[in-house]
Design a protein around this motif. Structure first.
Motif, PDB file in Angstrom:
ATOM      1  N   HIS A 135     138.835  48.807  29.677  1.00  0.00           N
ATOM      2  CA  HIS A 135     139.361  50.133  30.179  1.00  0.00           C
ATOM      3  C   HIS A 135     138.829  50.602  31.418  1.00  0.00           C
ATOM      4  N   ALA A 136     137.822  49.731  31.986  1.00  0.00           N
ATOM      5  CA  ALA A 136     137.152  50.165  33.173  1.00  0.00           C
ATOM      6  C   ALA A 136     137.952  50.574  34.400  1.00  0.00           C
ATOM      7  N   GLU A 141     144.651  64.658  22.485  1.00  0.00           N
ATOM      8  CA  GLU A 141     144.639  63.101  22.157  1.00  0.00           C
ATOM      9  C   GLU A 141     143.053  62.707  22.001  1.00  0.00           C
ATOM     10  N   VAL A 142     142.195  63.299  22.822  1.00  0.00           N
ATOM     11  CA  VAL A 142     140.898  63.078  22.586  1.00  0.00           C
ATOM     12  C   VAL A 142     140.236  63.779  21.441  1.00  0.00           C
ATOM     13  N   VAL A 180     136.624  58.323  40.607  1.00  0.00           N
ATOM     14  CA  VAL A 180     137.418  59.543  40.320  1.00  0.00           C
ATOM     15  C   VAL A 180     138.417  59.102  39.367  1.00  0.00           C
ATOM     16  N   THR A 181     138.258  59.473  38.026  1.00  0.00           N
ATOM     17  CA  THR A 181     139.245  59.079  37.180  1.00  0.00           C
ATOM     18  C   THR A 181     140.185  60.316  36.229  1.00  0.00           C
ATOM     19  N   ASP A 182     140.950  59.896  35.828  1.00  0.00           N
ATOM     20  CA  ASP A 182     141.772  60.833  34.791  1.00  0.00           C
ATOM     21  C   ASP A 182     141.091  60.528  33.506  1.00  0.00           C
ATOM     22  N   GLY A 183     141.588  61.430  32.419  1.00  0.00           N
ATOM     23  CA  GLY A 183     141.278  60.997  31.169  1.00  0.00           C
ATOM     24  C   GLY A 183     140.206  61.995  30.423  1.00  0.00           C
ATOM     25  N   HIS A 193     139.308  58.295  25.990  1.00  0.00           N
ATOM     26  CA  HIS A 193     140.578  58.003  26.308  1.00  0.00           C
ATOM     27  C   HIS A 193     140.754  56.785  27.075  1.00  0.00           C
ATOM     28  N   PRO A 194     141.598  55.921  26.684  1.00  0.00           N
ATOM     29  CA  PRO A 194     141.509  54.796  27.421  1.00  0.00           C
ATOM     30  C   PRO A 194     142.426  54.884  28.788  1.00  0.00           C
TER      31      PRO A 194
END
Ligand code: ZN
Lengths: 391, 134
Positions: free
Chosen positions: A183-184, A32-33, A213-216, A16-17
């Protein structure tokens, strides 16, 4: 080199972007993924008859997300949970289920939104239950993911003379790769000095030794040979898998020894390969020390030599001997839902397909390895290893 | 000394009530197997080595050495997370307290001390022997 038998094929991979999903529900990201990976493969949701997910999928096991996606053809589900390495194990279990005739098209998903849910700072929300037998022996003492990795790094330094400068090289390599990934989460190129100048958060680990720490999330599609050959994507074979839970062994343990020593050996034996055959590695990078220990335990260098191995840019694509995490990894790019196993497999698939960013694509990348370390190194964790080959 | 820290309360079970009753009286109990003779950590009824249920509480020495540690600087107040290898053999998770964190080294000799939680449980933590005698 004679072709090795495929256990199964990875035909769809999608990351996911987003890195900040305040505008999306968790179920929506799951969907979505899933649809992204199916589109990558050239399949539709009605082709899916096996569904693999972790506890990041909201609801009881696979049921709520199967309902949301309206997966009507399911005949096999698996919700194996070893935290961040779950998705690496799911690929292995999907291959086993396909070989056993239990499903033909397996969907594996991961989604999370820790930033949107306010867990970006101060560690994870602990879901431990007092019935968990270790609860009363660990929680009162302030155990956190950060401090058990700190203790692991501290002991590695004590036993082997590993230095903070050497650990810093791991983040430097990840940042060199992330600069090419639009997208990083962080595209900042950092130096060893930058890492050493970041504040110590839990000795000896500094802020830049820690993942983002990221969403996606992300998803994978695994299938059998006939279906893989009918699709239009470059073939990616799964040729070796291994998994190994590692724990405290009644109080007689060595925290600088990870389960990768066993999961790696199992996968290499199954593939009939040795570490020197591998052109690219995706290594779980919750912290820099996690990477260093996997390199040793998977056999890319001797135990205790990890610090010297990673120094001087040896993990940088086009520069060093063993390019790693060319998407920028969890250290710079993405660690969705605090679970890094999915993105490790996705970048290994990109490399084997020849679809990584041209600046970081490894030449003739016919053999790649992806490894996950889920749970907590130094307390209890599960290592999972996959070896992939161009079909 | 808890320096104002708030601890997650231990939740004893039928297997472990005696341990926490012990720490409340300043006694450090270790679980040992009568069948194979080996001490283990964390304490449990079923021996993790020979699977016997012939395990018993024995009075521990409360002494050991630092196996590894890490100063949790992001927490306010800071605290020292540690593993201590007990003289009885196994290694346990704990904290090092009443010390200068900067002076700690792996291998340092430590002995047990007790830190009270808000609900009055006594957590077994460790302090350097050298500082305690200074
Ligand atoms: Zn026994």
């Amino acid at each position: 080199m004679p072709s090795r038998p495929a256990l199964a094929y990875i035909v769809g991979a999608y990351e996911h972007p987003t890195r900040d999903a305040a505008d999306r529900s968790l179920a929506q990201i799951q969907a979505e993924v899933a649809l992204g990976a199916l589109a990558d493969a050239g399949l539709s949701k009605d082709d899916v008859d096996g569904f693999f997910c972790g506890p990041d999928a909201p609801g009881t096991g696979p049921l709520s997300i199967a309902d949301y996606l309206n997966l009507n053809k399911l005949r096999h589900v698996d919700t194996t949970n070893t935290s961040g390495s779950s998705y690496v194990i799911h690929v292995a279990h999907a291959a086993q289920a396909i070989a056993a005739g239990k499903c033909d098209v397996a969907l594996i998903t991961l989604a999370g939104r820790p930033r949107a849910e306010g867990r970006g700072k101060g560690g994870l929300v602990r879901r431990d239950d007092p019935n968990q037998p270790d609860f009363q022996w660990e929680q009162p003492f302030g155990i956190q993911i950060l401090n058990v990795y700190g203790m692991t790094a501290m002991r590695h330094m004590h036993l082997y003379g590993t230095t903070s400068e050497q650990l810093a090289w791991i983040k430097v390599a990840a940042s060199q790769h992330a600069q090419h990934n639009p997208h990083a989460f962080s595209r900042d190129v950092v130096t060893v000095e930058d890492v050493l100048a970041s504040p110590v958060v839990c000795d000896p680990l500094r802020r830049l030794d820690c993942c983002v720490v990221t969403d996606g999330g992300g998803a994978l599609i695994v299938t059998r040979e006939e279906i893989a050959r009918s699709l239009k994507r470059p073939l990616v074979k799964v040729i070796g898998t291994g998994e190994r839970p590692q724990h405290q062994q009644g109080g007689y343990f060595e925290i600088t020894q990870s389960g990768a020593a066993w999961s790696g050996r199992t996968a290499f034996e199954q593939a009939g390969l040795v570490p020197a055959d591998i052109k690219y590695v995706s290594l779980y990078d919750s912290f820099t020390i996690t990477v260093l220990m996997q390199l040793e335990d998977l056999g890319f260098c001797a135990k205790g030599e990890g610090g010297r191995f990673v120094a001087d840019g040896n993990l940088i694509s086009g520069v060093g001997k063993l390019p790693f995490n060319t998407d920028g990894g969890g250290l710079s790019n993405n660690h969705p839902g605090n679970r890094g196993g999915m993105t490790k497999v996705i970048e290994a698939v990109r490399q084997v397909r020849g679809e990584a960013h041209p600046a970081v694509q490894v030449k003739n990348c016919d053999l790649a390895l992806a490894n996950g370390i889920g749970g907590q190194l130094g307390v209890r964790h599960a290592s999972a290893t996959l070896i992939l080959e161009r079909g | 000394m808890s320096d104002g820290r708030i601890f997650i309360e231990p939740v004893p079970t039928a297997e472990t009530e005696a341990f926490w009753a012990g720490t409340a009286e300043g006694r450090f109990l270790v679980r040992r197997c009568r069948s194979c003779g080996k001490a283990h950590w964390y304490p449990r009824t079923i021996c993790p080595f020979c699977s016997s249920d012939e395990t018993e509480w024995v009075e521990g020495t409360g002494e050991g050495t630092i196996y590894s540690f890490s100063i949790m600087r992001r927490a306010k107040p800071n605290y020292v997370m540690a593993y201590v290898t007990l003289t009885e053999g196994p290694t346990m998770m704990t904290n090092i307290v009443d010390c200068d964190p900067e002076s700690l080294r792996i291998g340092d000799a430590v002995r047990v001390t007790y830190v009270k939680t808000a609900e009055g449980r006594a957590l077994p933590m460790f302090t350097p022997k050298s500082e305690a005698s200074a």
